[in-house]
Design a protein around this motif. Sequence first.
Motif, short mmCIF file in Angstrom:
data_model
loop_
_atom_site.label_atom_id
_atom_site.label_comp_id
_atom_site.label_asym_id
_atom_site.label_seq_id
_atom_site.Cartn_x
_atom_site.Cartn_y
_atom_site.Cartn_z
N ASP A 75 0.55 -0.62 0.31
CA ASP A 75 -0.71 0.02 -0.03
C ASP A 75 0.69 1.19 -0.03
N VAL A 76 1.94 1.15 1.14
CA VAL A 76 3.16 2.47 0.93
C VAL A 76 3.85 2.72 -0.58
N LEU A 77 3.83 1.94 -1.07
CA LEU A 77 4.98 1.39 -2.02
C LEU A 77 3.60 1.87 -3.55
N ALA A 78 2.95 1.64 -3.93
CA ALA A 78 1.55 1.52 -4.72
C ALA A 78 1.38 3.24 -4.72
N ALA A 79 1.43 3.26 -3.31
CA ALA A 79 0.94 5.26 -3.12
C ALA A 79 1.89 6.35 -3.70
N ALA A 80 3.16 5.47 -3.47
CA ALA A 80 4.62 6.20 -3.98
C ALA A 80 4.40 6.37 -5.65
N ILE A 81 4.18 4.98 -6.14
CA ILE A 81 3.96 5.06 -7.53
C ILE A 81 2.91 6.04 -8.37
N ASP A 82 2.07 5.78 -7.40
CA ASP A 82 0.99 6.61 -7.87
C ASP A 82 0.83 8.06 -8.26
N ALA A 83 1.81 9.11 -6.40
CA ALA A 83 1.84 10.02 -6.98
C ALA A 83 3.04 11.29 -8.32
N ALA A 84 3.67 9.79 -7.52
CA ALA A 84 4.81 9.77 -9.06
C ALA A 84 4.52 9.84 -10.29
N ALA A 85 3.55 8.75 -10.85
CA ALA A 85 3.11 8.80 -11.90
C ALA A 85 2.14 8.46 -12.25
N ALA A 86 1.53 9.49 -13.13
CA ALA A 86 0.19 9.68 -13.71
C ALA A 86 -0.86 7.84 -13.89
N ALA A 87 -1.65 7.61 -14.66
CA ALA A 87 -1.93 6.22 -15.05
C ALA A 87 -1.20 6.28 -16.80
N ASP A 88 -1.70 7.13 -16.82
CA ASP A 88 -1.50 7.71 -18.81
C ASP A 88 0.06 7.92 -18.97
N ASP A 89 1.06 7.68 -18.50
CA ASP A 89 2.25 7.95 -17.79
C ASP A 89 2.50 7.06 -19.03
N PRO A 90 3.47 7.48 -19.69
CA PRO A 90 4.08 6.31 -20.89
C PRO A 90 5.25 6.23 -20.39
N ARG A 91 6.18 6.46 -19.81
CA ARG A 91 6.79 5.86 -19.37
C ARG A 91 7.20 4.22 -18.70
N PRO A 92 7.64 3.62 -19.13
CA PRO A 92 8.03 1.91 -18.47
C PRO A 92 8.08 2.17 -16.59
N ARG A 93 7.69 0.78 -15.89
CA ARG A 93 8.61 1.51 -14.90
C ARG A 93 9.04 0.26 -14.77
N LEU A 94 9.71 0.28 -13.67
CA LEU A 94 10.56 -0.67 -13.67
C LEU A 94 11.83 -0.53 -12.19
N LEU A 95 11.78 -2.13 -12.07
CA LEU A 95 11.73 -2.55 -10.28
C LEU A 95 13.61 -2.85 -10.36
N MET A 96 13.93 -2.30 -9.74
CA MET A 96 15.89 -2.95 -9.54
C MET A 96 15.44 -3.97 -8.53
N SER A 97 16.17 -5.38 -9.33
CA SER A 97 15.65 -6.97 -8.83
C SER A 97 16.81 -7.57 -9.02
N PRO A 98 17.70 -8.06 -8.25
CA PRO A 98 18.44 -9.22 -8.55
C PRO A 98 17.43 -10.66 -9.28
N ARG A 99 16.56 -10.78 -8.85
CA ARG A 99 15.59 -11.26 -10.34
C ARG A 99 15.68 -10.83 -10.85
N GLY A 100 15.31 -10.42 -10.98
CA GLY A 100 14.41 -9.26 -13.17
C GLY A 100 15.97 -10.51 -14.02
N ARG A 101 14.95 -9.30 -15.06
CA ARG A 101 15.63 -10.05 -16.04
C ARG A 101 17.10 -8.99 -15.78
#
Length: 250
Positions: A75-101
Motif C-alpha cells: 500500500d505504501v509503495l503503490a501510493a508512492a508510485i501513483d503520486a509519481a506517475a499518472a496512470a497514462d504516463d508512457p514511461r516504463p515502470r522498472l523495479l531494480m531487482s536481482p531476480r529481474g531480467r
Amino acid sequence: MTRATTNAAPWRATILTLHPGMFPGPLGHALSGSALARGDWVCEARDIREHGLGRHRSVDDNPAGGGAGMVLRCDVLAAAIDAAAAADDPRPRLLMSPRGRPLTQARVRALSAGPGAVIVCGRFEGVDERVIAGRALEEVSVGDYVLSGGEVAALVLIDACVRLLPGVMGRAESGDAESFEGARLEYPHYTRPRDWEGRAIPDVLTGGDHGAIARWRRAESERITRERRPDLIGPESPEGTAPIREIERR
C-alpha cells in the motif's frame, strides 16, 4: 544537437527510493552531469517514506509466513508510485531487482529512445509481490549479485541510458565500437608514450594503414571474446569457424 536545442521533451528519470539524497550523486558529474545541466534529462528522486504510515512513517512490515528481515508494504509503495506517475504516463515502470531480467545494451537503447523511466529502488528483504503485479513493475537486474538496495543499480541503468541521448557523447560514433554494441568485445586501446616499461604500441597502429588497423582491431576483438567470454561464441559454421553471435550487456 541535444533534446534541449531541438525542443524535444527531456528524458525523465523518476526514482522512488528511501534514500533520495543518493541522486543524482555521480550522475551530476562528467557527461551525465553536463547533460543534466543542459536540460537533456531530468532526475527526480522521490522519497517513498512520504507515503509511510503513522507518526513514524512506517514503510515496511514483517514477511508473511515468517522469516528474516522486513518487506516493503504494497500500500505504501503503490501510493508512492501513483503520486509519481499518472496512470497514462508512457514511461516504463522498472523495479531494480536481482531476480529481474538482465539489463542488456538493447534494452538500454530502447529505454534511452523513449521518454524516460519510473524506477523503484527496493530495500530490506524485498517488495510485496502484489504491488509488482498491481502497478505493472518490470523487474530489472544489473548482474548476478545482491546489493544493499536498488539505488546503485538505478544509477547504473540511468547512466547507461543518458550517455546514449543525442548530444551527450561528443561524437555519436564514440559508442559504436564498444563492447556489447556489436558482435564482439572491444579491441585494446593504446596512446602515447609509444614505449612504456618495455611494452610498445603494436606497430600496425602506428603504420598509417587504416585497412590493416581495422583488420587488427577486428581480430583482437574476436580473440578477446573467445578468451574471456566463450559463452558468447555461436555454433560452428559450415567452414569450421565459430562466428561470434550478437551479444548484449548483462
